[in-house]
Design an enzyme around this catalytic site. Structure first.
Site, PDB file in Angstrom:
ATOM      1  N   ASP A  39      -9.628 -13.862 -13.402  1.00 53.61           N
ATOM      2  CA  ASP A  39     -10.743 -13.008 -13.772  1.00 53.61           C
ATOM      3  C   ASP A  39     -11.897 -13.407 -12.849  1.00 53.61           C
ATOM      4  O   ASP A  39     -12.508 -14.456 -13.016  1.00 53.61           O
ATOM      5  CB  ASP A  39     -11.079 -13.246 -15.249  1.00 53.61           C
ATOM      6  CG  ASP A  39     -12.364 -12.534 -15.668  1.00 53.61           C
ATOM      7  OD1 ASP A  39     -13.073 -12.006 -14.788  1.00 53.61           O
ATOM      8  OD2 ASP A  39     -12.651 -12.528 -16.874  1.00 53.61           O
ATOM      9  N   CYS A  56     -19.697 -12.600 -25.257  1.00 55.38           N
ATOM     10  CA  CYS A  56     -18.303 -12.118 -25.281  1.00 55.38           C
ATOM     11  C   CYS A  56     -17.321 -13.260 -25.067  1.00 55.38           C
ATOM     12  O   CYS A  56     -16.304 -13.105 -24.379  1.00 55.38           O
ATOM     13  CB  CYS A  56     -18.066 -11.022 -24.242  1.00 55.38           C
ATOM     14  SG  CYS A  56     -19.025  -9.557 -24.537  1.00 55.38           S
ATOM     15  N   GLN A 106     -17.181 -13.058 -12.353  1.00 52.31           N
ATOM     16  CA  GLN A 106     -18.351 -13.867 -11.992  1.00 52.31           C
ATOM     17  C   GLN A 106     -18.188 -14.537 -10.626  1.00 52.31           C
ATOM     18  O   GLN A 106     -19.164 -14.700  -9.900  1.00 52.31           O
ATOM     19  CB  GLN A 106     -18.599 -14.952 -13.056  1.00 52.31           C
ATOM     20  CG  GLN A 106     -18.932 -14.412 -14.438  1.00 52.31           C
ATOM     21  CD  GLN A 106     -20.245 -13.643 -14.478  1.00 52.31           C
ATOM     22  OE1 GLN A 106     -21.144 -13.832 -13.658  1.00 52.31           O
ATOM     23  NE2 GLN A 106     -20.377 -12.739 -15.435  1.00 52.31           N
ATOM     24  N   LYS A 139     -21.520  -6.165 -11.136  1.00 50.21           N
ATOM     25  CA  LYS A 139     -22.046  -7.534 -11.065  1.00 50.21           C
ATOM     26  C   LYS A 139     -22.278  -7.947  -9.611  1.00 50.21           C
ATOM     27  O   LYS A 139     -22.919  -8.933  -9.325  1.00 50.21           O
ATOM     28  CB  LYS A 139     -21.083  -8.504 -11.733  1.00 50.21           C
ATOM     29  CG  LYS A 139     -20.948  -8.240 -13.231  1.00 50.21           C
ATOM     30  CD  LYS A 139     -20.135  -9.298 -13.913  1.00 50.21           C
ATOM     31  CE  LYS A 139     -19.568  -8.833 -15.218  1.00 50.21           C
ATOM     32  NZ  LYS A 139     -20.439  -9.034 -16.370  1.00 50.21           N
TER      33      LYS A 139
HETATM   34  N1  PMP Z   1     -14.905 -11.457 -17.342  1.00 50.20           N
HETATM   35  C1  PMP Z   1     -16.049 -12.112 -17.150  1.00 50.20           C
HETATM   36  C2  PMP Z   1     -15.985 -13.569 -16.761  1.00 50.20           C
HETATM   37  C3  PMP Z   1     -17.256 -11.460 -17.288  1.00 50.20           C
HETATM   38  O1  PMP Z   1     -18.410 -12.116 -17.097  1.00 50.20           O
HETATM   39  C4  PMP Z   1     -17.267 -10.091 -17.643  1.00 50.20           C
HETATM   40  C5  PMP Z   1     -18.577  -9.346 -17.851  1.00 50.20           C
HETATM   41  N2  PMP Z   1     -19.488 -10.015 -18.658  1.00 50.20           N
HETATM   42  C6  PMP Z   1     -16.047  -9.461 -17.808  1.00 50.20           C
HETATM   43  C7  PMP Z   1     -14.882 -10.157 -17.640  1.00 50.20           C
HETATM   44  C8  PMP Z   1     -15.969  -8.005 -18.153  1.00 50.20           C
HETATM   45  O2  PMP Z   1     -16.533  -7.250 -17.139  1.00 50.20           O
HETATM   46  P1  PMP Z   1     -16.734  -5.680 -17.339  1.00 50.20           P
HETATM   47  O3  PMP Z   1     -17.530  -5.513 -18.578  1.00 50.20           O
HETATM   48  O4  PMP Z   1     -17.452  -5.254 -16.110  1.00 50.20           O
HETATM   49  O5  PMP Z   1     -15.379  -5.105 -17.459  1.00 50.20           O
END
Ligand code: PMP
Length: 416
Positions: free
Chosen positions: A210, A374, A213, A236
């Protein structure tokens, strides 16, 4: 339109000049200058990205791939050009390995649904880590409900370091996939992905990173990492929301069934059966975020002209400064002090609820994120319900951190 050459011309990192590229940073809120410290949630956009999206809609907009006329051909070239740009940015071997999605979330759901259905069976194991965002937990739980895989969780220590030795103990011949964050959004921990990938591959497991970041905070080379899947979001990376990327090794993507059905992902359709298109189109059903591709392409040009290494160095200086300054505040506890961190600081203030802090800071024009980010299982690990998180972007200045520290000092006084 602001040229990339104009950005590149300035090789030394000049934050004042960079800030001038972001119109929103000139805004005042509650009659105070905006102090934006929530880039990990979504970054602000430079003028060149805004211009690129505007250019698409004012000069070149039409649906892509199927039109024979000038506008459609031009928009198709730009959309496919963005794919090549992402390929180069990640150093993927081929643009066929770049699938446009709407986000990191969709990219991970795509792998869980498609690769999960094709290659995983009941009793197979996957390993996540304690650091994960819900986007890299819930899709795997849905897969578990569907086919009965087992999910194991690699632990972290009290500082938020990923524990490699403990991770290695979880690996077994039943491990089919390791899906971990490259950088934690809640703590900033950068995980030891070289070792994770090497260990997982030695056990015959694939690795999904993932990268939501990590792609923002430093250079990523998917071939050097030898990672199997890598997901990130445009918003991001200073680009538009609504466009994201799944990188997958060509042989893996080619073996995966479609994720969604519809237009653009087919070769031939009859009522009896459908022949699917090759990768990456097979995974891009329906009209995509065309203007988003223009914006993402401009965002990649923008950060590449500055240099991901230069951005990483700038953020690492800010992290050091913020870590030092925040500790000046009485009874502030940093949550997440891993050895290797990106520009993210999470903390608690003894006796003050994170939401109260967020609200008071907001009235000072300071935008931080408060809550569980989250990452509720991670908050559970620390025995807390949430933190205050300040996260930095390439436009963050030491004066932003000074404003935060000063406002937190005032919060401390109110609650003492
Ligand atoms: N993984 C990480 C580590 C994140 O920081 C985020 C966004 N906060 C996501 C996944 C999900 O990203 P998105 O909402 O753009 O799908």
């Amino acid at each position: 339109m602001q040229s990339v050459a104009a950005v590149a011309e300035n090789t030394a990192f000049d934050v004042a000049r960079r800030r001038a590229d972001f119109p929103i940073l000139g805004k005042r809120v509650y009659d105070k200058p905006l102090v934006f410290l929530d880039s990990a949630a979504s970054a602000q956009k430079p003028q060149s990205v805004i211009d690129a999206v505007n250019h698409c809609y004012t000069r070149e907009y039409a649906n892509i791939h199927r039109g024979v006329y000038w506008l459609s051909v031009r928009a198709t070239e730009a959309y496919e050009g963005a794919r090549v740009k992402v390929q180069r940015f990640l150093n993927a071997a081929s643009e066929r390995e770049i699938v446009f999605t709407k986000s990191t979330t969709e990219a991970i759901n795509l792998v869980a649904t498609s690769h999960g259905a094709a290659a995983l069976n009941a009793g197979d194991e996957i390993i996540l880590s304690q650091l994960e965002h819900h986007a890299n937990i819930v899709p795997w739980q849905l897969l578990r409900q569907r086919i009965g895989i087992d999910i194991k969780v690699a632990p972290i220590d009290a500082q938020g370091n990923f524990l490699l030795e403990e991770f290695e103990k979880l690996l077994s011949p039943r491990t089919r996939l390791v899906a971990v964050t490259h950088t934690s959004n809640a703590l900033g921990t950068i995980t030891p992905v070289d070792e994770i990938i090497r260990m997982a591959h030695a056990e015959g497991a694939l690795v999904l990173l993932d990268g939501a970041q990590s792609v923002v905070h430093g250079p990523v080379d998917v071939q050097a990492l030898d990672v199997d899947f890598f997901a990130f979001s445009g918003h991001k990376l200073y680009g538009p929301s609504g466009i994201g990327v799944l990188y997958g090794k060509a042989d893996l993507l080619s073996a995966m069934p479609p994720y969604q059905g519809g237009g653009d992902m087919i070769r031939r359709v009859t009522f009896e059966k459908t022949e699917f298109a090759d990768i990456p189109s097979r995974f891009e059903a329906g009209t995509p975020h065309i203007a988003g591709a223009y914006g993402l392409s401009a965002a990649i040009d923008y950060v590449s002209a500055i240099g991901m290494d230069a951005i990483a160095a700038h953020e690492s200086e800010l992290l050091e400064y913020a870590t030092q300054r925040l500790q000046e505040i009485n009874s502030l506890r940093l949550i997440g002090t891993a050895d290797d961190k990106a520009g993210i600081v999470s903390f608690e203030l003894d006796g003050v609820h994170a939401h109260d802090i967020g609200t008071i800071l907001d009235r000072e024009g300071i935008a931080v994120r408060v809550g569980h980010h989250c990452a509720q299982p991670l908050m559970d690990h620390f025995g807390i319900t949430g933190t205050v998180r300040a996260s930095f972007g390439l436009y963050t200045d030491k004066s932003d951190i000074d404003a935060l520290v000063q406002a937190l000092g005032a919060v401390r006084e109110i609650f003492d």
